[in-house]
Design an enzyme around this catalytic site. Structure first.
Site, PDB file in Angstrom:
ATOM      1  N   GLY A 158       0.826  -1.208   0.000  1.00 39.66           N
ATOM      2  CA  GLY A 158       0.000   0.000   0.000  1.00 39.66           C
ATOM      3  C   GLY A 158       0.858   1.255   0.000  1.00 39.66           C
ATOM      4  CB  THR A 217      -3.868   1.858  11.853  1.00 43.78           C
ATOM      5  OG1 THR A 217      -3.145   1.055  10.924  1.00 43.78           O
ATOM      6  CG2 THR A 217      -5.171   2.327  11.220  1.00 43.78           C
ATOM      7  CG  HIS A 231      -3.808  11.435  21.077  1.00 52.44           C
ATOM      8  ND1 HIS A 231      -2.662  11.593  21.820  1.00 52.44           N
ATOM      9  CD2 HIS A 231      -3.407  11.443  19.783  1.00 52.44           C
ATOM     10  CE1 HIS A 231      -1.617  11.681  21.014  1.00 52.44           C
ATOM     11  NE2 HIS A 231      -2.046  11.594  19.775  1.00 52.44           N
TER      12      HIS A 231
END
Length: 346
Positions: free
Chosen positions: A65, A144, A299
């Site tokens: 990717g 991720t 976050h």
């Protein structure tokens, strides 16, 4: 009520019927484990896998990717021992001069990989972590961001009940042993082999601490970005144990932020394990001192809720453990340098 509890209702509503109830139960169990600082003995034993070096054999999940390709190229240029990667359906091909496999199990068997880095889109990232756990890869680093919290609750529930695989992340920059092994997205050129162990919930603040410790001539022994999500695979205490037992690590920088109780748990750990004449200097910065309650600050785990998780409480806890808390992220390097001066360690 911490960020984990705030996340619970939202995550539970993502599923319906029996699956929703099951997820809610897992959330409750994982939250209690995390709140009480509990780690199953088997998972605690996997802390040793946090230490990476030039002999660490790395594979990349999501290898072909866009993100996997870019950061794998960066890792190779840095000197990381990248031995291959996985992309389902592309097994048997080569990419960046390295073999591509269909599964992690096959990749591990063929290459002898001891670590995996995950660059997989959020909807599929939890499955990628689980595949690495199934293959018993010793260290898994998930970069991720945006993985559904319900997915991570299930992953964490499983992690705590095994001892073969250690997870760093998700939503983290990764781990680096300067000059030897870079697993993740951090800029390699700012790192310099040295004496400071750095652990942080914030990626960019990690880079700030790295740059400053390089500038003052102390360098870094190992840097771990644990990520900013409520349900992660590695916390401060896991890294602190590695740093305290590592002869190459002579000082520690801990960068926290609002939300949860990871910093308070770290303070308790330091009280028990880093006291006396042989204690190592620890410097900290806590982000979010002026953050308003109830609002997520960047976050998923950075939220003050129910009157808990605030920066002031964390700072007080760390100071009670003998940690020198800097009020500015721009002074981390000079602060740890001064601590070395005080102790005649320069």
């Amino acid at each position: 009520m911490t960020a984990a509890l705030v996340a619970a209702p939202a995550a539970a509503t993502m599923a319906s019927g029996s699956s929703g109830l099951a997820a809610a139960r897992l959330l409750s169990r994982s939250f209690l484990l995390q709140q009480n600082g509990i780690r199953h003995c088997s998972y605690t034993a996997s802390r040793k896998h946090l230490y990476v070096d030039k002999n660490t054999k790395v594979i990349c999940q999501g290898f072909t990717g866009k993100q996997g390709t870019f950061h794998s190229q960066q890792a190779l240029e840095y000197g990381t021992n990248l031995v291959g990667g996985t992309t389902p359906g592309k097994g048997g091909k080569t990419h960046l001069g390295l073999p591509v496999f269909n599964t992690v199990k096959e990749a591990k068997e063929q290459t002898g990989a001891t670590a995996s880095v995950i660059y997989v889109p959020p909807p599929f990232a939890a499955a990628a972590i689980n595949e690495a756990i199934d293959a018993e890869v010793p260290l898994v680093v998930c970069i991720t961001e945006g993985i559904p919290q319900q997915d991570m609750v299930r992953v964490k529930h499983r992690l705590l009940r095994q001892g073969k695989t250690r997870l760093i992340g998700p939503n983290c920059p990764g781990v680096i042993n300067p000059g030897e092994c870079k697993i993740g997205i951090m800029p390699g050129h700012i790192h310099k082999k040295g004496r400071i162990g750095i652990v942080s919930r914030s990626g960019t603040l990690t880079y700030e601490a790295v740059h400053q410790t390089t500038q003052v001539g102390l360098g870094q022994s190992l840097c771990v970005g644990i990520g900013g999500d409520p349900f992660n695979g590695t916390d401060f205490t896991d890294c602190l144990e590695i740093f305290l037992n590592d002869p190459a690590t002579e000082g520690i920088i801990l960068i926290g932020e609002i939300g949860g109780n990871a910093e308070e748990n770290a303070a308790e750990f330091l009280k028990q394990h880093n006291s006396g004449p042989k204690s190592k200097p620890v410097v900290s910065f806590i982000a979010g001192l002026t953050a308003p309650p109830g609002r997520r600050m960047g976050h998923a785990g950075a939220i003050i809720a129910g009157g808990k998780g605030g920066a002031k409480e964390k700072i007080t806890a760390l100071q009670s453990a003998g940690v020198v808390v800097s009020m500015s992220p721009a002074q981390l390097g000079t602060t740890i340098y001064k601590e070395f001066e005080k102790r005649k360690m320069l």
